[in-house]
Design a protein around this motif. Structure first.
Motif, PDB file in Angstrom:
ATOM      1  N   LYS A 263       0.838  -1.190   0.000  1.00  0.00           N
ATOM      2  CA  LYS A 263       0.000   0.000   0.000  1.00  0.00           C
ATOM      3  C   LYS A 263       0.879   1.249   0.000  1.00  0.00           C
ATOM      4  CE  LYS A 263      -3.721  -2.305   2.528  1.00  0.00           C
ATOM      5  NZ  LYS A 263      -4.567  -2.294   3.741  1.00  0.00           N
ATOM      6  N   GLY A 264       0.323   2.337  -0.419  1.00  0.00           N
ATOM      7  CA  GLY A 264       1.080   3.586  -0.435  1.00  0.00           C
ATOM      8  C   GLY A 264       1.863   3.734  -1.723  1.00  0.00           C
ATOM      9  N   TYR A 265       2.963   4.480  -1.621  1.00  0.00           N
ATOM     10  CA  TYR A 265       3.747   4.804  -2.805  1.00  0.00           C
ATOM     11  C   TYR A 265       5.155   4.225  -2.710  1.00  0.00           C
ATOM     12  CZ  TYR A 265      -0.007   8.147  -3.575  1.00  0.00           C
ATOM     13  OH  TYR A 265      -1.230   8.739  -3.756  1.00  0.00           O
ATOM     14  N   SER A 266       5.302   3.081  -2.140  1.00  0.00           N
ATOM     15  CA  SER A 266       6.633   2.500  -1.971  1.00  0.00           C
ATOM     16  C   SER A 266       7.208   2.087  -3.315  1.00  0.00           C
ATOM     17  CB  SER A 266       6.567   1.284  -1.044  1.00  0.00           C
ATOM     18  OG  SER A 266       5.844   0.230  -1.648  1.00  0.00           O
ATOM     19  N   ARG A 267       8.550   2.077  -3.364  1.00  0.00           N
ATOM     20  CA  ARG A 267       9.267   1.699  -4.567  1.00  0.00           C
ATOM     21  C   ARG A 267      10.137   0.483  -4.268  1.00  0.00           C
ATOM     22  NH1 ARG A 267       7.175   4.266  -8.700  1.00  0.00           N
ATOM     23  NH2 ARG A 267       9.159   4.197  -9.824  1.00  0.00           N
ATOM     24  N   THR A 268      10.482  -0.253  -5.296  1.00  0.00           N
ATOM     25  CA  THR A 268      11.345  -1.411  -5.113  1.00  0.00           C
ATOM     26  C   THR A 268      12.006  -1.747  -6.441  1.00  0.00           C
ATOM     27  OG1 THR A 268      11.450  -3.644  -4.182  1.00  0.00           O
ATOM     28  CG2 THR A 268       9.571  -3.136  -5.600  1.00  0.00           C
ATOM     29  N   ASN A 269      12.862  -2.765  -6.435  1.00  0.00           N
ATOM     30  CA  ASN A 269      13.475  -3.238  -7.674  1.00  0.00           C
ATOM     31  C   ASN A 269      14.001  -4.649  -7.465  1.00  0.00           C
ATOM     32  OD1 ASN A 269      15.842  -2.752  -6.156  1.00  0.00           O
ATOM     33  ND2 ASN A 269      17.006  -2.257  -8.004  1.00  0.00           N
ATOM     34  N   GLU A 270      14.716  -5.182  -8.443  1.00  0.00           N
ATOM     35  CA  GLU A 270      15.243  -6.531  -8.372  1.00  0.00           C
ATOM     36  C   GLU A 270      16.664  -6.569  -8.941  1.00  0.00           C
ATOM     37  OE1 GLU A 270      11.122  -6.075  -8.608  1.00  0.00           O
ATOM     38  OE2 GLU A 270      12.349  -5.985 -10.427  1.00  0.00           O
ATOM     39  N   VAL A 271      17.366  -7.656  -8.643  1.00  0.00           N
ATOM     40  CA  VAL A 271      18.622  -7.974  -9.321  1.00  0.00           C
ATOM     41  C   VAL A 271      18.350  -9.169 -10.222  1.00  0.00           C
ATOM     42  CG1 VAL A 271      20.950  -8.923  -9.053  1.00  0.00           C
ATOM     43  CG2 VAL A 271      20.192  -7.055  -7.595  1.00  0.00           C
ATOM     44  N   VAL A 272      18.779  -9.073 -11.476  1.00  0.00           N
ATOM     45  CA  VAL A 272      18.588 -10.168 -12.430  1.00  0.00           C
ATOM     46  C   VAL A 272      19.951 -10.576 -12.981  1.00  0.00           C
ATOM     47  CG1 VAL A 272      16.252  -9.456 -13.044  1.00  0.00           C
ATOM     48  CG2 VAL A 272      18.199  -8.571 -14.349  1.00  0.00           C
ATOM     49  N   ALA A 273      19.992 -11.753 -13.598  1.00  0.00           N
ATOM     50  CA  ALA A 273      21.248 -12.293 -14.110  1.00  0.00           C
ATOM     51  C   ALA A 273      21.158 -12.538 -15.608  1.00  0.00           C
ATOM     52  CB  ALA A 273      21.598 -13.590 -13.390  1.00  0.00           C
ATOM     53  N   PHE A 274      22.253 -12.234 -16.313  1.00  0.00           N
ATOM     54  CA  PHE A 274      22.385 -12.533 -17.735  1.00  0.00           C
ATOM     55  C   PHE A 274      23.513 -13.536 -17.933  1.00  0.00           C
ATOM     56  CE2 PHE A 274      20.231  -8.477 -17.891  1.00  0.00           C
ATOM     57  CZ  PHE A 274      19.413  -8.545 -19.023  1.00  0.00           C
ATOM     58  N   ASP A 275      23.304 -14.480 -18.814  1.00  0.00           N
ATOM     59  CA  ASP A 275      24.342 -15.427 -19.176  1.00  0.00           C
ATOM     60  C   ASP A 275      25.284 -14.761 -20.177  1.00  0.00           C
ATOM     61  OD1 ASP A 275      25.403 -17.653 -21.127  1.00  0.00           O
ATOM     62  OD2 ASP A 275      24.860 -18.701 -19.280  1.00  0.00           O
ATOM     63  N   LEU A 276      26.582 -14.768 -19.898  1.00  0.00           N
ATOM     64  CA  LEU A 276      27.539 -14.073 -20.743  1.00  0.00           C
ATOM     65  C   LEU A 276      27.891 -14.848 -22.012  1.00  0.00           C
ATOM     66  CD1 LEU A 276      29.962 -12.565 -18.081  1.00  0.00           C
ATOM     67  CD2 LEU A 276      28.277 -11.359 -19.484  1.00  0.00           C
ATOM     68  N   ALA A 277      27.422 -16.081 -22.122  1.00  0.00           N
ATOM     69  CA  ALA A 277      27.636 -16.839 -23.349  1.00  0.00           C
ATOM     70  C   ALA A 277      26.489 -16.639 -24.328  1.00  0.00           C
ATOM     71  CB  ALA A 277      27.809 -18.323 -23.032  1.00  0.00           C
ATOM     72  N   SER A 278      25.267 -16.680 -23.825  1.00  0.00           N
ATOM     73  CA  SER A 278      24.089 -16.560 -24.699  1.00  0.00           C
ATOM     74  C   SER A 278      23.529 -15.149 -24.758  1.00  0.00           C
ATOM     75  CB  SER A 278      22.997 -17.514 -24.217  1.00  0.00           C
ATOM     76  OG  SER A 278      22.483 -17.093 -22.946  1.00  0.00           O
ATOM     77  N   GLY A 279      23.793 -14.344 -23.720  1.00  0.00           N
ATOM     78  CA  GLY A 279      23.229 -13.006 -23.658  1.00  0.00           C
ATOM     79  C   GLY A 279      21.818 -12.969 -23.122  1.00  0.00           C
ATOM     80  N   LYS A 280      21.277 -14.133 -22.760  1.00  0.00           N
ATOM     81  CA  LYS A 280      19.897 -14.196 -22.287  1.00  0.00           C
ATOM     82  C   LYS A 280      19.831 -14.136 -20.765  1.00  0.00           C
ATOM     83  CE  LYS A 280      18.312 -17.003 -26.185  1.00  0.00           C
ATOM     84  NZ  LYS A 280      17.650 -18.284 -26.592  1.00  0.00           N
ATOM     85  N   GLN A 281      18.697 -13.633 -20.263  1.00  0.00           N
ATOM     86  CA  GLN A 281      18.462 -13.679 -18.825  1.00  0.00           C
ATOM     87  C   GLN A 281      18.289 -15.116 -18.383  1.00  0.00           C
ATOM     88  OE1 GLN A 281      15.808 -11.103 -16.721  1.00  0.00           O
ATOM     89  NE2 GLN A 281      16.004  -9.437 -18.213  1.00  0.00           N
TER      90      GLN A 281
END
Length: 620
Positions: free
Chosen positions: A495-513
């Motif tokens: 509730k309210g106006y809170s903000r958030t985010n995430e950490v994601v990973a990319f494979d350095l061989a394929s370039g895909k998440q």
């Protein structure tokens, strides 16, 4: 394009402009480092300083974005397919080519050591008010102005471009000793590590203030002075001050040694050697009214455990001193880059390994160190620039492999040297001043492009100073052949106006998440600091009513373990949030977190209300 003003609680970017924000509410005088902390005491009200902005009105909740958050936050997406030599030519930089001169890291039209004082009068948000807003919007103006100022003022030096190697990478230099390099314990190492992690969760992650170092006194004439550089070993926490480097007891904060420098610091190595040596670039003299800067010509190697200067060197391009804009360490080599070319020295002896040559039309703008030594080499005229990303033999400078980026990409930042990852803003398309629109995963051995990862500024929050610092990328980590980056802040689920985010990973061989995602949690913002073996050490910037956290993200399961949680008292929280991981220096090791500024300002120096460094630690 008109950009929104920088928000409250946002310090100036390293290599950027302006002194720190307006002063926080007054706090009791700070005791010397090592004495009992005073941050848990409630600050007393204070009248505004002369010429300062009027006190801000109580801040209300931030306005939520006009629409839903960007789709796909933290979820797999299909990036562009790998293409050798990918990258489209972008328009010439609006800031123009580097200009001759030796401003010592200062814009040519701005007096003193600082940068245009645009952030000095920004009103400060009440420390008890929620801190929200989109991260991209908060950083855009700062980062774009940073790029402008840095392009004009921080591309120091000038004259003829030289290098110790010819345009084709042929070795033309002397040889020296070899050795393996690593950065300081707890440092922001982006080069990965062995499987598993050394950092263990304490029985109680609740932390206390171990010590704080007051902001140093800075004269009104000097306005703002660079104090970049912090390192951590088993014996000492070392931090640059005004024309000095000081070593502190890492637990109690007492001064162990002080190394005076002839002039202010300009740049510092993010890595240290195996035996605890770090490097700084500094001015050869203190500024005067007649000469506000003496250039950034001196390179000093410091033994962090003893506080002794191992050697201090300079170099010339023709008959002019080279003004270095970046410096790094790899194995037994110190390498510094500039618009006049690159120079390397033997770490132990100080003998020159390679230096500028008048026969070369290319020059080494800068280097990335750590596990390997990588040069960002610029060739061609300004309007038709081509960057060569070269993995070098750290002893001779001989080119081991080379990747040529597409023409028109003017700047690139080295995110990691092993595996080799480079960031660039292709075609100025990032749109947020972060310096990153794409990551390039390159094979160290062959120089071939493995994959290109698209990282739109509207979706991802890492940033690089690709103009002069070359090796200064924040908010990301690389290890186990993966790239870990945070998403931009977006509206939370609560509730309210809170903000958030995430950490994601990319494979350095394929370039895909990879599909893995580590959530910051309601009201928190999570930012990777470094690798710990296969795990990611990350800092969680807190909401308005909590303390920040350090967590370990398991590289396989992505489960988070809390390693440290700072006090939630108002005074501590206010001091903590004044140091953003985007711009300040963060080091974590063995249950202790060290946060430090990269600028000292006359508005706060010696007052005890702002801190050069703060250390937190757990008791178990």
């Amino acid at each position: 394009m008109t950009q929104p003003p920088p928000p409250p609680h946002q310090p100036p970017p390293e290599g950027g402009f302006g002194p720190p924000r307006d002063q926080p509410p007054a706090q009791p005088p700070t005791p010397p480092a090592g004495s009992p902390p005073s941050l848990d005491k409630k600050p007393e009200p204070q009248a505004p300083a002369p010429h300062a902005s009027p006190p801000p009105a109580p801040a209300g909740p931030p306005v939520p974005p006009a629409g839903p958050p960007q789709p796909g936050y933290g979820y797999p997406q299909t990036p562009p397919q790998p293409q050798p030599g990918y990258g489209y030519p972008g328009p010439p930089s609006p800031y123009g080519p580097p200009q001759p001169g030796s401003y010592g890291g200062q814009p040519p039209t701005v007096p003193g050591h600082g940068y245009p004082q645009q952030a000095a009068t920004m009103p400060m948000q009440s420390p008890s008010a929620p801190t929200g807003g989109n991260r991209k919007a908060r950083n855009t103006q700062l980062a774009i102005i940073v790029s402008a100022v840095v392009a004009i003022g921080l591309i120091i030096g000038g004259g003829v471009w030289y290098s110790g190697r010819d345009g084709g990478g042929k070795d033309t230099t002397a040889t020296g000793d070899t050795g393996g390099g690593t950065n300081a314990k707890g440092g922001a190492d982006a080069s990965g590590g062995s499987a598993g992690g050394k950092e263990k969760a304490p029985s109680d992650p609740s932390a206390k203030v171990l010590f704080q170092v007051p902001s140093p006194a800075v004269s009104k004439e000097d306005s703002t002075i660079v104090v970049t550089g912090s390192w951590l070993t088993d014996k000492v926490y070392a931090k640059s001050g005004v024309a000095e480097v000081v070593g502190y007891d890492p637990v109690k904060g007492g001064k162990l040694w002080t190394l005076p420098l002839a002039g202010p610091v300009c740049a510092a190595s993010p890595h240290t050697s195996d035996d605890g040596k770090a490097v700084v670039v500094h001015q050869p003299a203190m500024p005067t009214k007649a000469k506000r800067s003496h250039g950034c010509s001196q390179v000093a190697v410091i033994d962090l455990d003893t506080g002794k200067e191992v050697w201090n060197k300079s170099a010339k391009a023709g008959d002019r001193p080279i003004n270095f804009s970046n410096v790094t360490v790899s194995g037994g080599t110190v390498a510094a880059g500039s618009t006049s070319g690159g120079v390397a020295w033997d770490l132990a002896k100080g003998t020159v390994l390679w230096s500028p040559k008048p026969t070369d039309s290319c020059y080494d703008a800068g280097y990335g160190g750590g596990a390997k030594l990588v040069a960002v080499r610029k060739c061609g005229s300004y309007s038709a620039r081509q960057l060569h990303i070269q993995t070098l033999d750290a002893t001779s400078g001989k080119v081991v492999s080379e990747y040529k980026m597409s023409k028109g990409i003017e700047y690139a930042g080295i995110v990691s040297t092993d595996p080799l990852v480079v960031a660039a803003d292709v075609g100025d398309s990032a749109g947020d001043g972060s310096g990153i629109s794409d990551f390039f995963s390159i094979d160290n051995k062959t120089g071939e492009l493995r994959t290109r990862i698209s990282a739109p500024g509207a979706e991802f929050a890492a940033r690089c100073d690709t103009i002069t610092k070359i090796e200064h990328c924040t908010g990301l980590a690389v290890g186990e052949d993966r790239l870990y980056i945070p998403t931009e802040e977006h509206e939370g689920d609560g509730k309210g106006y809170s903000r958030t985010n995430e950490v994601v990973a990319f494979d350095l061989a394929s370039g895909k998440q990879t599909g893995q995602r580590a959530d910051a949690g309601e009201g928190y913002t999570i930012i990777p600091l470094r690798m710990d073996g296969a795990n990611v050490i990350a800092y969680k910037r807190p909401p308005y009513d909590k303390g920040g956290q350090v967590v370990s993200i398991d590289g396989a399961s992505f489960e988070q373990t809390t390693l440290l949680e700072n006090p939630a008292t108002e005074s501590v929280r206010d001091a903590e949030t004044r140091m953003s991981p985007d711009y300040a220096e963060f080091l974590y090791s063995d249950g202790r977190l060290y946060m430090s500024q990269v600028f000292a300002s006359s508005r706060s120096g010696g007052s005890g209300r702002e801190y050069l460094a703060i250390a937190f630690g757990t008791g178990g």
